[in-house]
Scaffold this motif. Structure first.
Motif, PDB file in Angstrom:
ATOM      1  N   PRO A  48       1.009  -1.161  -0.050  1.00 60.69           N
ATOM      2  CA  PRO A  48      -0.039   0.041  -0.028  1.00 60.69           C
ATOM      3  C   PRO A  48       0.955   1.348   0.022  1.00 60.69           C
ATOM      4  N   THR A  49       0.334   2.277  -0.661  1.00 62.93           N
ATOM      5  CA  THR A  49       1.095   3.528  -0.694  1.00 62.93           C
ATOM      6  C   THR A  49       0.224   4.722  -1.115  1.00 62.93           C
ATOM      7  N   LYS A  93       7.495   7.778  -5.102  1.00 64.17           N
ATOM      8  CA  LYS A  93       7.677   6.367  -5.629  1.00 64.17           C
ATOM      9  C   LYS A  93       6.684   5.930  -6.766  1.00 64.17           C
ATOM     10  N   ILE A  94       5.440   6.349  -7.113  1.00 64.40           N
ATOM     11  CA  ILE A  94       4.666   6.540  -7.969  1.00 64.40           C
ATOM     12  C   ILE A  94       5.277   7.018  -9.204  1.00 64.40           C
ATOM     13  N   GLU A  95       5.886   8.252  -8.880  1.00 66.23           N
ATOM     14  CA  GLU A  95       6.545   8.786 -10.228  1.00 66.23           C
ATOM     15  C   GLU A  95       7.427   8.117 -10.759  1.00 66.23           C
ATOM     16  N   GLU A  96       8.494   7.721  -9.864  1.00 63.94           N
ATOM     17  CA  GLU A  96       9.600   6.858 -10.017  1.00 63.94           C
ATOM     18  C   GLU A  96       9.283   5.693 -11.057  1.00 63.94           C
ATOM     19  N   LEU A 118      -8.915  -5.021  -4.030  1.00 64.31           N
ATOM     20  CA  LEU A 118      -7.625  -5.004  -3.209  1.00 64.31           C
ATOM     21  C   LEU A 118      -7.756  -4.065  -1.952  1.00 64.31           C
ATOM     22  N   LYS A 119      -8.378  -3.006  -2.280  1.00 63.70           N
ATOM     23  CA  LYS A 119      -8.139  -2.069  -0.994  1.00 63.70           C
ATOM     24  C   LYS A 119      -9.062  -2.456  -0.011  1.00 63.70           C
ATOM     25  N   VAL A 131      -3.775   3.527  -2.783  1.00 61.30           N
ATOM     26  CA  VAL A 131      -3.486   2.645  -3.778  1.00 61.30           C
ATOM     27  C   VAL A 131      -2.425   1.413  -3.503  1.00 61.30           C
ATOM     28  N   PHE A 132      -2.326   0.578  -4.333  1.00 61.41           N
ATOM     29  CA  PHE A 132      -1.223  -0.381  -4.158  1.00 61.41           C
ATOM     30  C   PHE A 132      -0.244  -0.422  -5.206  1.00 61.41           C
TER      31      PHE A 132
END
Length: 141
Positions: free
Chosen positions: A46-47, A53-56, A93-94, A115-116
């Motif tokens: 989860p994040t 990290k999503i951008e990366e 999933l959430k 989100v995951f």
């Protein structure tokens, strides 16, 4: 793929929810601790949707995960996973992985920022098994 080796990997992953996720930022590793959930070797962590990290991962989906090696360290088996990460915001999933401790960061399982990262392993190595060399599973293909 060896069924015994896959079972060893699943056991280690199931016993160790906290691990290290490394993504790529400006062509260098960027590492942080995360909580991981396993579904037949696909990992979910989860994040917040609005994190770096999503951008990366959108720029470079290659990731590495380390799980295990939490006790004395001398003989603890651990896994090193390399794979491809993607964003997964499935409501199922959430709800499935929602934990009340997430209330610190999210308003609930319906929070759109919750989100995951879904990590599809390509290679899994088991290391530090007593007296044995590293063992490797190659997935996909």
């Amino acid at each position: 793929m060896s069924k015994d080796l896959k079972e060893k990997v699943i056991n280690i992953i199931s016993e160790h929810k906290i691990g290290v996720l490394s993504s790529v930022e400006n062509n260098k590793p960027h590492t942080r601790y995360m909580t991981f959930y396993n579904n037949n070797l696909t990992l979910y962590t989860p994040t917040k949707k609005d994190t770096e990290k999503i951008e990366e991962i959108e720029k470079n989906p290659a990731v590495s995960v380390l799980l295990g090696y939490e006790e004395n360290g001398l003989n603890d088996a651990y896994v090193e996973i390399t794979g491809v990460a993607s964003l997964n915001d499935s409501q199922q999933l959430k709800k499935q992985y929602w934990d009340e401790s997430f209330n610190t960061w999210f308003e609930g399982p319906e929070d759109p920022n919750y989100v995951f990262l879904q990590i599809q392993p390509e290679t899994v190595r088991i290391l530090n098994t007593t007296g044995e060399p590293p063992q490797e599973l190659t997935l996909g293909d």
